[in-house]
Motif scaffolding. Structure first.
Motif, PDB file in Angstrom:
ATOM      1  N   PHE A 451       0.839  -1.207   0.000  1.00 55.21           N
ATOM      2  CA  PHE A 451       0.000   0.000   0.000  1.00 55.21           C
ATOM      3  C   PHE A 451       0.872   1.255   0.000  1.00 55.21           C
ATOM      4  O   PHE A 451       0.640   2.197  -0.771  1.00 55.21           O
ATOM      5  CB  PHE A 451      -0.916  -0.007   1.224  1.00 55.21           C
ATOM      6  N   THR A 452       1.896   1.249   0.851  1.00 63.39           N
ATOM      7  CA  THR A 452       2.750   2.434   0.965  1.00 63.39           C
ATOM      8  C   THR A 452       3.533   2.682  -0.313  1.00 63.39           C
ATOM      9  O   THR A 452       3.732   3.835  -0.730  1.00 63.39           O
ATOM     10  CB  THR A 452       3.706   2.282   2.158  1.00 63.39           C
ATOM     11  N   ARG A 453       3.974   1.614  -0.967  1.00 62.59           N
ATOM     12  CA  ARG A 453       4.732   1.797  -2.213  1.00 62.59           C
ATOM     13  C   ARG A 453       3.835   2.284  -3.352  1.00 62.59           C
ATOM     14  O   ARG A 453       4.281   3.049  -4.213  1.00 62.59           O
ATOM     15  CB  ARG A 453       5.469   0.510  -2.577  1.00 62.59           C
ATOM     16  N   HIS A 458       2.200   7.231  -6.326  1.00 59.69           N
ATOM     17  CA  HIS A 458       1.190   8.276  -6.561  1.00 59.69           C
ATOM     18  C   HIS A 458       1.759   9.660  -6.229  1.00 59.69           C
ATOM     19  O   HIS A 458       1.621  10.607  -7.010  1.00 59.69           O
ATOM     20  CB  HIS A 458      -0.033   7.985  -5.700  1.00 59.69           C
ATOM     21  N   ILE A 459       2.417   9.757  -5.084  1.00 65.56           N
ATOM     22  CA  ILE A 459       2.963  11.049  -4.661  1.00 65.56           C
ATOM     23  C   ILE A 459       4.106  11.492  -5.569  1.00 65.56           C
ATOM     24  O   ILE A 459       4.206  12.675  -5.933  1.00 65.56           O
ATOM     25  CB  ILE A 459       3.431  10.976  -3.191  1.00 65.56           C
ATOM     26  N   GLN A 460       4.968  10.554  -5.956  1.00 70.23           N
ATOM     27  CA  GLN A 460       6.098  10.919  -6.810  1.00 70.23           C
ATOM     28  C   GLN A 460       5.628  11.518  -8.132  1.00 70.23           C
ATOM     29  O   GLN A 460       6.209  12.499  -8.617  1.00 70.23           O
ATOM     30  CB  GLN A 460       6.981   9.693  -7.064  1.00 70.23           C
ATOM     31  N   LEU A 461       4.581  10.960  -8.726  1.00 67.65           N
ATOM     32  CA  LEU A 461       4.050  11.549  -9.953  1.00 67.65           C
ATOM     33  C   LEU A 461       3.374  12.885  -9.649  1.00 67.65           C
ATOM     34  O   LEU A 461       3.552  13.859 -10.388  1.00 67.65           O
ATOM     35  CB  LEU A 461       3.072  10.589 -10.628  1.00 67.65           C
ATOM     36  N   GLN A 481       8.488   3.547  -9.786  1.00 65.73           N
ATOM     37  CA  GLN A 481       9.825   3.314  -9.258  1.00 65.73           C
ATOM     38  C   GLN A 481       9.814   2.654  -7.882  1.00 65.73           C
ATOM     39  O   GLN A 481      10.597   1.742  -7.605  1.00 65.73           O
ATOM     40  CB  GLN A 481      10.594   4.637  -9.191  1.00 65.73           C
ATOM     41  N   ALA A 482       8.932   3.108  -6.996  1.00 62.09           N
ATOM     42  CA  ALA A 482       8.897   2.544  -5.640  1.00 62.09           C
ATOM     43  C   ALA A 482       8.505   1.071  -5.658  1.00 62.09           C
ATOM     44  O   ALA A 482       8.921   0.292  -4.783  1.00 62.09           O
ATOM     45  CB  ALA A 482       7.925   3.331  -4.768  1.00 62.09           C
ATOM     46  N   LEU A 483       7.711   0.667  -6.631  1.00 63.09           N
ATOM     47  CA  LEU A 483       7.358  -0.745  -6.791  1.00 63.09           C
ATOM     48  C   LEU A 483       8.480  -1.504  -7.479  1.00 63.09           C
ATOM     49  O   LEU A 483       8.855  -2.614  -7.069  1.00 63.09           O
ATOM     50  CB  LEU A 483       6.058  -0.871  -7.596  1.00 63.09           C
ATOM     51  N   TRP A 484       9.039  -0.913  -8.523  1.00 67.24           N
ATOM     52  CA  TRP A 484      10.100  -1.588  -9.270  1.00 67.24           C
ATOM     53  C   TRP A 484      11.291  -1.952  -8.379  1.00 67.24           C
ATOM     54  O   TRP A 484      11.888  -3.021  -8.535  1.00 67.24           O
ATOM     55  CB  TRP A 484      10.587  -0.690 -10.409  1.00 67.24           C
TER      56      TRP A 484
END
Length: 626
Positions: A451-453, A458-461, A481-484
């Motif tokens: 959830f956090t990633r 979302h926030i990074q975009l 990126q945070a997921l990758w």
């Protein structure tokens, strides 16, 4: 979701494929059934759901192919799980986009004998796709044929009919521009391109130009029509019973010069128009590659200028009136979803209520739709509401039905809710929230990290600053990126344009692939919606609508280059107790706290006005700084 036995239908279709009277004395070895209508619509009127009728697959994207011995369905990653549940054993699921999956053209070339004939309704296939397929087939001694009539229509008993509902004329105080003013911009573009005319087939483009909305397609706010625009007149083809004198006079004000014809007259009229207005005068016409092949086939190739639709490029830039309407509508819409989430949270913290009431996905979606429908100037839902509990949340475009897949909603798992509305004062919304129901202590660290990633993406975009005119695919990786970095990803686009009381999906498209040549510019409404989905377990998506606005930068790169960023229009809290705070950097944490502060400041006023004090207190708690 469940499958149906398609054996009888496939046998009927295969019988027609052998009928030489339909194909100038030839038989078909294969027949292609696309997902769209002759206007390249994403959502379809029931009468045009031919691919769903023959295959039972109900997703919005996919193409069916039927041969003498095979039935195959191509669809993308959003629908792999759904298609596997809806197709019966007659069908083979072709997972489009995977390296091992051949394209339709490749499969045909590999599996059909030389000199075989492939049939398709050319009004249902975009020109660019048609040409690519024809080139591929011809290079392998296969032929692509137009059929005289759609073969699915010939076997579809009790095919639905269109009910013509009244049309809605939108006042220019909401649209910002009159039809005459929009036509002036279109004709200026025609002049720049040195073309005589253009054909408009996309229903949302016609609705935008005419400042008229309809209900012909569920969730679309559009009406069936074609339009030919040249420098002398606009020729509109539609159901004329709905165009009374008031509508006609409104379109013809200030000498706009509209001519009106019945919808079914379009193709015959267009053929004659080409002969007399273009061929006879050596004039060119602008056709979009998204226009269907049959239209292209009627025009000599030397008279076609193929380019992006002028109207598509104009309407995705919102004017000041549309922007102000969008902001007001998103406040009302966000207040509705906030109240819905409050009631959901309260319900699952009240054990007595849970024991007495059985909630399921279908009824919860219907309840949210009912809440939204009570709002001022509600026009329609902008798409079919998605409510997916637990494993159904992993089906990216899951639509709850009253069937065996309609899950009871219980405690201690994720619930994904994706919904939106059209409003007659010129706005369309699209928002997704994922919540964990019940006792948060029962969630795992892995679920919280996922959830956090998704939230980090979302926030990074949402925080990005970029030059005006940026290609949309260049923004996509920020959300992934945070997921990758931990080996996770999602199989759908990251964002899309949103219409103004028009299609919920329009250009530009933010995705990890090159798409339509529409760049990201100021005053566009674009979603930000990364996600993560684990088959048979859960799905997570967080989505806001954003407005592209000028960014304040330390330096000025060039006098003619503006830098942009995103301003959130959606103002709905994101579940705080699911977030692993240590995974957020300071910038991300600041963004989230500022976002929640804005949510409370603006939505609390709506709740106070409506005297919804309990919802207000809940919102205050949900938007406390993290």
């Amino acid at each position: 979701m469940s499958s149906k036995d398609t054996t009888k239908l496939l046998n009927q279709l295969r019988h027609l494929m052998k009928d030489t009277s339909l194909f100038n004395g030839k038989q078909l070895s294969a027949y292609i059934i696309p997902s769209t209508d002759s206007h390249n619509s994403e959502y379809l009127c029931p009468k045009d759901k031919r691919r769903q009728f023959i295959s039972n697959f109900s997703g919005s994207a996919g193409t069916a192919l039927v041969t003498e011995n095979n039935a195959l369905l191509w669809t993308d990653g959003r629908y792999f799980l759904q298609a596997s549940q809806e197709l019966d054993t007659n069908w083979c699921l072709m997972k489009d986009g995977l390296p091992e999956t051949p394209s339709i053209g490749e499969w045909l070339c590999q599996n059909l004998p030389k000199h075989s004939n492939v049939g398709i309704d050319a009004t249902l296939y975009q020109e660019e796709l048609y040409q690519n397929l024809q080139t591929k087939l011809n290079s392998n001694n296969l032929s692509l044929f137009h059929t005289k009539q759609n073969l699915i229509d010939l076997i579809w008993e009790n095919r639905p009919k269109l009910n013509y509902e009244p049309l809605l004329q939108i006042d220019s105080k909401y649209t910002g521009l009159t039809t005459k003013e929009k036509l002036l911009s279109i004709r200026n573009e025609l002049t720049k391109k040195s073309v005589h005319s253009t054909v408009v087939t996309s229903l949302d483009e016609i609705a935008w130009l005419l400042n008229i909305r309809g209900h012909d397609i569920p969730f679309g706010a559009v009406f069936f029509s074609y339009l030919i625009i040249d420098f002398d007149s606009c020729k509109l083809f539609t159901n004329l019973n709905r165009f009374d004198d008031n509508l006609k006079n409104a379109l013809n004000e200030k000498d706009a010069n509209f001519e009106f014809y019945e919808y079914d007259e379009f193709y015959n009229f267009f053929e004659n128009y080409i002969r007399h207005e273009l061929v006879g005068k050596s004039q060119k016409i602008l056709l979009s590659s998204s226009t269907n092949h049959f239209i292209h086939s009627l025009v000599p190739i030397n008279l076609i200028q193929q380019d992006l639709s002028i109207l598509a490029k104009l309407k995705c830039i919102k004017n000041n009136c549309e922007i102000e309407s969008a902001k007001k509508i998103h406040i009302r819409d966000s207040a509705v979803l906030t109240e819905f989430l409050y009631k959901l949270d309260w319900t699952f913290k009240n054990k007595e209520l849970i024991e007495k009431n059985v909630l399921n996905e279908h009824d919860l979606a219907a309840y949210l739709d009912e809440m939204r429908s009570q709002q001022e100037n509600f026009f329609a839902c902008s798409f079919e509401t998605i409510v997916g509990y637990g494993s159904n949340g992993a089906i990216i475009h899951y639509k709850p039905k009253l069937d065996e897949n309609n899950k009871k909603i219980e405690k201690n798992n994720f619930l994904l809710i994706d919904s939106g509305g059209h409003y007659s004062d010129m706005g369309t919304t699209d928002v997704t929230r994922t919540v964990y129901l019940g006792d948060i202590s029962t969630s795992t660290e892995y679920q919280k990290e996922c959830f956090t990633r998704v939230l980090k993406g979302h926030i990074q975009l949402a925080m990005r600053v970029f030059p005006s005119g940026t290609r949309p695919e260049l923004l996509d990786s920020f959300a992934r990126q945070a997921l990758w970095e931990v080996g996770l990803d999602y199989r759908h686009g990251t964002g899309h344009g949103v219409g103004a009381l028009l299609n919920v999906h329009e250009v530009p498209i933010i995705a990890n692939r090159k798409g339509v040549e529409i760049l990201v510019n100021e005053n566009m409404v674009i979603t930000d919606e990364p996600g993560y989905y684990e088959n048979e377990k859960f799905g997570i998506r967080i989505e806001n609508c954003n407005l592209t606005v000028k960014a304040s930068t330390k330096y000025q790169y060039a006098s003619n280059v503006n830098f942009l960023t995103f301003e959130p229009l959606t103002l709905v809290p994101i579940q705080r107790d699911l977030i692993i705070k240590d995974l957020l950097n300071q910038q991300e944490l600041d963004w989230l706290n500022n976002y929640h502060e804005k949510c409370f400041k603006i939505i609390s006023e709506e709740l106070k006005t409506a005297n919804k004090i309990e919802v207000l207190e809940w919102l205050k708690e949900q938007t406390l700084p993290l």
